[in-house]
Design an enzyme around this catalytic site. Structure first.
Site, short mmCIF file in Angstrom:
data_model
loop_
_atom_site.label_atom_id
_atom_site.label_comp_id
_atom_site.label_asym_id
_atom_site.label_seq_id
_atom_site.Cartn_x
_atom_site.Cartn_y
_atom_site.Cartn_z
N VAL A 14 0.84 -1.21 0.00
CA VAL A 14 0.00 0.00 0.00
C VAL A 14 0.87 1.26 0.00
O VAL A 14 0.64 2.19 -0.79
CB VAL A 14 -0.96 -0.01 1.22
CG1 VAL A 14 -1.73 1.31 1.31
CG2 VAL A 14 -1.93 -1.17 1.11
N CYS A 129 -10.63 -3.04 2.04
CA CYS A 129 -10.71 -3.05 0.57
C CYS A 129 -11.97 -3.76 0.05
O CYS A 129 -12.57 -3.33 -0.94
CB CYS A 129 -9.46 -3.69 -0.02
SG CYS A 129 -8.88 -5.13 0.88
N SER A 159 -2.56 -9.48 -3.36
CA SER A 159 -1.97 -8.18 -2.99
C SER A 159 -2.67 -7.61 -1.76
O SER A 159 -2.09 -6.79 -1.04
CB SER A 159 -2.06 -7.19 -4.15
OG SER A 159 -3.40 -6.94 -4.48
N GLY A 160 -3.90 -8.06 -1.49
CA GLY A 160 -4.62 -7.62 -0.30
C GLY A 160 -3.95 -8.06 0.99
O GLY A 160 -4.17 -7.48 2.05
N ARG A 237 -9.87 -16.08 -0.78
CA ARG A 237 -8.63 -15.65 -1.45
C ARG A 237 -8.44 -16.49 -2.71
O ARG A 237 -8.59 -17.72 -2.68
CB ARG A 237 -7.45 -15.87 -0.49
CG ARG A 237 -6.16 -15.26 -0.97
CD ARG A 237 -6.14 -13.76 -0.84
NE ARG A 237 -6.20 -13.33 0.54
CZ ARG A 237 -6.40 -12.07 0.92
NH1 ARG A 237 -6.56 -11.11 0.02
NH2 ARG A 237 -6.45 -11.74 2.18
N HIS A 244 -9.72 -7.05 -6.47
CA HIS A 244 -10.73 -7.88 -5.79
C HIS A 244 -12.00 -7.95 -6.65
O HIS A 244 -12.44 -6.93 -7.20
CB HIS A 244 -11.11 -7.26 -4.44
CG HIS A 244 -10.07 -7.44 -3.37
ND1 HIS A 244 -8.91 -8.15 -3.53
CD2 HIS A 244 -10.05 -6.98 -2.08
CE1 HIS A 244 -8.21 -8.12 -2.41
NE2 HIS A 244 -8.88 -7.41 -1.51
N ASN A 317 -7.87 -3.23 -5.26
CA ASN A 317 -7.83 -3.22 -3.79
C ASN A 317 -6.70 -2.36 -3.25
O ASN A 317 -6.80 -1.82 -2.15
CB ASN A 317 -7.72 -4.65 -3.25
CG ASN A 317 -6.62 -5.44 -3.90
OD1 ASN A 317 -6.71 -5.74 -5.10
ND2 ASN A 317 -5.59 -5.78 -3.16
N1 LIG Z 1 -3.04 -4.57 0.61
C1 LIG Z 1 -4.31 -4.16 0.57
O1 LIG Z 1 -5.06 -4.38 -0.41
C2 LIG Z 1 -4.88 -3.40 1.71
C3 LIG Z 1 -6.13 -2.84 1.56
C4 LIG Z 1 -6.69 -2.14 2.59
C5 LIG Z 1 -5.98 -2.00 3.75
N2 LIG Z 1 -4.74 -2.57 3.90
C6 LIG Z 1 -4.03 -2.37 5.16
O2 LIG Z 1 -2.91 -1.52 4.92
C7 LIG Z 1 -1.86 -1.86 5.80
C8 LIG Z 1 -0.59 -2.12 5.02
O3 LIG Z 1 -0.81 -3.23 4.17
P1 LIG Z 1 0.29 -3.69 3.08
O4 LIG Z 1 -0.46 -4.65 2.23
O5 LIG Z 1 0.95 -2.53 2.45
O6 LIG Z 1 1.36 -4.46 4.00
P2 LIG Z 1 2.88 -4.88 3.65
O7 LIG Z 1 3.09 -4.98 2.19
O8 LIG Z 1 3.14 -6.08 4.49
O9 LIG Z 1 3.79 -3.66 4.20
C9 LIG Z 1 3.84 -3.31 5.56
C10 LIG Z 1 4.79 -2.13 5.75
O10 LIG Z 1 4.65 -1.66 7.08
C11 LIG Z 1 5.93 -1.46 7.67
N3 LIG Z 1 5.78 -1.66 9.12
C12 LIG Z 1 5.39 -2.76 9.78
N4 LIG Z 1 5.35 -2.53 11.12
C13 LIG Z 1 5.71 -1.23 11.30
C14 LIG Z 1 5.89 -0.40 12.42
N5 LIG Z 1 5.64 -0.84 13.67
N6 LIG Z 1 6.30 0.89 12.23
C15 LIG Z 1 6.53 1.34 10.99
N7 LIG Z 1 6.38 0.59 9.87
C16 LIG Z 1 5.98 -0.68 10.02
C17 LIG Z 1 6.82 -2.48 6.98
O11 LIG Z 1 8.16 -2.03 7.11
P3 LIG Z 1 9.44 -2.74 6.41
O12 LIG Z 1 9.31 -2.42 4.95
O13 LIG Z 1 10.60 -2.04 7.04
O14 LIG Z 1 9.33 -4.19 6.72
C18 LIG Z 1 6.27 -2.43 5.54
O15 LIG Z 1 6.87 -1.37 4.83
C19 LIG Z 1 -2.37 -3.04 6.63
O16 LIG Z 1 -2.93 -2.55 7.84
C20 LIG Z 1 -3.44 -3.62 5.75
O17 LIG Z 1 -4.41 -4.33 6.49
C21 LIG Z 1 -4.17 -3.25 2.90
#
Ligand SMILES: NC(=O)c1ccc[n+]([C@@H]2O[C@H](COP(=O)([O-])OP(=O)(O)OC[C@H]3O[C@@H](n4cnc5c(N)ncnc54)[C@H](OP(=O)(O)O)[C@@H]3O)[C@@H](O)[C@H]2O)c1
Length: 339
Positions: A14, A129, A159-160, A237, A244, A317
Site C-alpha cells: 500500500v 478493501c 496483494s490484499g 482468497r 478484488h 484493492n
Molecule cells: N493490501 C491491501 O489491499 C490493503 C487494503 C486495505 C488495507 N490494507 C491495510 O494496509 C496496511 C498495510 O498493508 P500492506 O499490504 O501494504 O502491508 P505490507 O506490504 O506487508 O507492508 C507493511 C509495511 O509496514 C511497515 N511496518 C510494519 N510494522 C511497522 C511499524 N511498527 N512501524 C513502521 N512501519 C511498520 C513495513 O516495514 P518494512 O518495509 O521495514 O518491513 C512495511 O513497509 C495493513 O494494515 C493492511 O491491512 C491493505
C-alpha cells in the site's frame, strides 16, 4: 497553492502505491517521507524515497498528513504512534482495522460520506478493501431504493495480504512449473492454482465467520449510516495478483429494475459500467488493476427475493481499496477547508 508535508508509515504494497499516486495525482506535496522498520532509501519508479524509523509521536511534528500503512494490532504503528501523531497536529489517515469502528473516527469513502469528515478529530480511517469495492457499486443504488439485505461472495487478490503474499504466489507458480516443492509461509494452504476460504482470523463476535466477513457488515452499516442493513458474506482468497472481485446479491426495500440500476450506475462517480454478457464484456481483476474506477457488470434481476438485484464488481484493492481512497480523503479535506 498551499503545499503539504506528508509521511507514510509503511512502504509495502500500500505504501508504495501511495507514493506513486501522490505523484500521479499531483498532490500538493512539499515534503514526502516514509517511516518503516529500518532506515534505507527505496527507489520507486526511479525516484528515491527516504525511509526513516519513527521512534515516537514526535517524529510526526511538522507533517500535515500521515498515511498509516503498516501492520495492524497491539504492536502495530497505528496503535503505538497513531493517536500521538494526531494529538500533535498531524492528520492521520489509517489503512488498518484498529480504529475503523471507533466512534471518534470517521470511516470515509469520499464519494459516499465525505460529510463525516466535518467531525474529525485528526484521525480518519480508510475502510477495508472488500467493503470499498462493494460500496462503490452500491451507494447510489442504496440512495435510490434502500438496501435491506446484502449477500456478498468475494474473490480477493493476494496483494490484499501485502507484498510478501505476492512473492508467495509468484514463487509457488514458478516452483509448480519447475516440478519443485512449493514454498509456503504466508497462507494456511497453497494459493497457486487453488482458492482459500479464509481471510483473516476466526471471529469471536460471529462464530463460524472470519474477521474479513464481519468487517464487511459492520463497515457497510457505518459508512452508509444505516444500522438496519443486513449483510452476510463469504470471503475467499484466489490466485490473482491484484484486483478484488465480488458477487453481490442485494434485496432492496423499494423496487429497482436492472435497467434503472444501469442508468444510475452509468452516472455514479467512481464507477464504470462494463456489462454486455452477449459480447462477453464484464469486469475482471486484470482490467481494473491500475484504474481509479470500480467496474460493475452482470447487472440483473435476482428473481428469488422481492426487489432483488445481482451484480459482479471488481475494484483495485491497492488503489481504491487503500492508497487512492486514503489520498482522496486528504484531497477532500483540503477541498472542504478542513486542512
Ligand atoms: N493490501 C491491501 O489491499 C490493503 C487494503 C486495505 C488495507 N490494507 C491495510 O494496509 C496496511 C498495510 O498493508 P500492506 O499490504 O501494504 O502491508 P505490507 O506490504 O506487508 O507492508 C507493511 C509495511 O509496514 C511497515 N511496518 C510494519 N510494522 C511497522 C511499524 N511498527 N512501524 C513502521 N512501519 C511498520 C513495513 O516495514 P518494512 O518495509 O521495514 O518491513 C512495511 O513497509 C495493513 O494494515 C493492511 O491491512 C491493505
Amino acid at each position: 497553492m498551499k503545499k503539504y508535508n506528508v509521511c507514510m508509515v509503511g512502504i509495502g504494497a500500500v505504501g508504495t502505491e501511495i507514493v506513486r499516486l501522490l505523484r500521479k495525482r499531483n498532490f500538493p506535496l512539499a515534503k514526502l517521507t516514509a517511516f518503516a522498520t529500518r532506515e534505507r532509501t527505496e527507489m520507486i519508479d526511479g525516484q528515491p524515497v527516504e525511509v526513516k524509523v519513527a521512534n515516537g509521536p514526535e517524529a510526526f511534528a511538522g507533517y500535515d498528513f500521515a498515511f498509516f500503512a503498516g501492520t495492524e494490532g497491539a504492536k502495530g504503528a497505528s496503535k503505538t504512534l497513531g493517536w500521538g501523531a494526531a494529538e500533535g497536529g498531524c492528520t492521520v489517515i489509517d489503512n488498518g482495522d484498529d480504529y475503523r469502528m471507533d466512534p471518534r473516527v470517521p470511516l470515509v469513502i469520499p464519494e459516499i460520506n465525505a460529510e463525516a469528515l466535518k467531525k474529525h478529530q485528526n484521525f480518519i480511517a480508510n475502510p477495508n478493501c472488500s467493503t470499498t469495492t462493494a460500496l462503490m457499486a452500491l451507494y447510489a443504488l442504496h440512495r435510490e431504493a434502500k438496501i435491506k439485505r446484502l449477500v456478498c461472495c468475494t474473490y480477493q487478490a493476494v496483494s490484499g495480504t501485502g507484498a510478501a503474499a505476492i512473492r508467495e504466489l509468484e514463487a509457488q507458480v514458478r516452483a509448480w512449473v519447475a516440478g519443485e516443492p512449493l514454498p509456503r509461509e504466508v497462507y494456511p494452504a497453497q494459493i497457486a492454482f487453488n482458492v482459500i476460504a479464509q481471510i483473516g482470523s476466526e471471529s469471536k463476535d460471529l462464530p463460524g465467520y472470519t474477521s474479513e466477513e464481519v468487517k464487511l457488515g459492520r463497515e457497510t452499516r457505518k459508512i452508509l449510516g444505516d444500522d438496519s442493513i443486513q449483510v452476510v458474506s463469504t470471503c475467499v482468497r484466489v490466485p490473482v495478483v491484484n484486483g478484488h472481485s465480488e458477487a453481490l446479491h442485494i434485496e432492496f426495500h423499494n423496487p429497482i429494475s436492472p435497467e434503472r440500476a444501469r442508468e444510475i450506475l452509468e452516472k455514479t462517480a467512481g464507477v464504470k459500467v462494463v456489462d454486455d454478457l452477449h459480447n462477453s464484456q464484464f469486469p475482471t481483476p486484470i482490467a481494473v488493476s491500475g484504474q481509479y474506477d470500480t467496474l460493475v457488470g452482470r447487472i440483473r434481476k435476482d428473481p428469488t427475493v422481492p426487489n432483488g438485484l445481482a451484480l459482479f464488481v471488481c475494484g483495485d484493492n491497492i488503489w481504491k481499496g487503500a492508497a487512492q481512497n486514503a489520498i482522496q480523503i486528504a484531497e477532500k479535506m483540503i477541498e472542504m477547508g478542513l486542512k
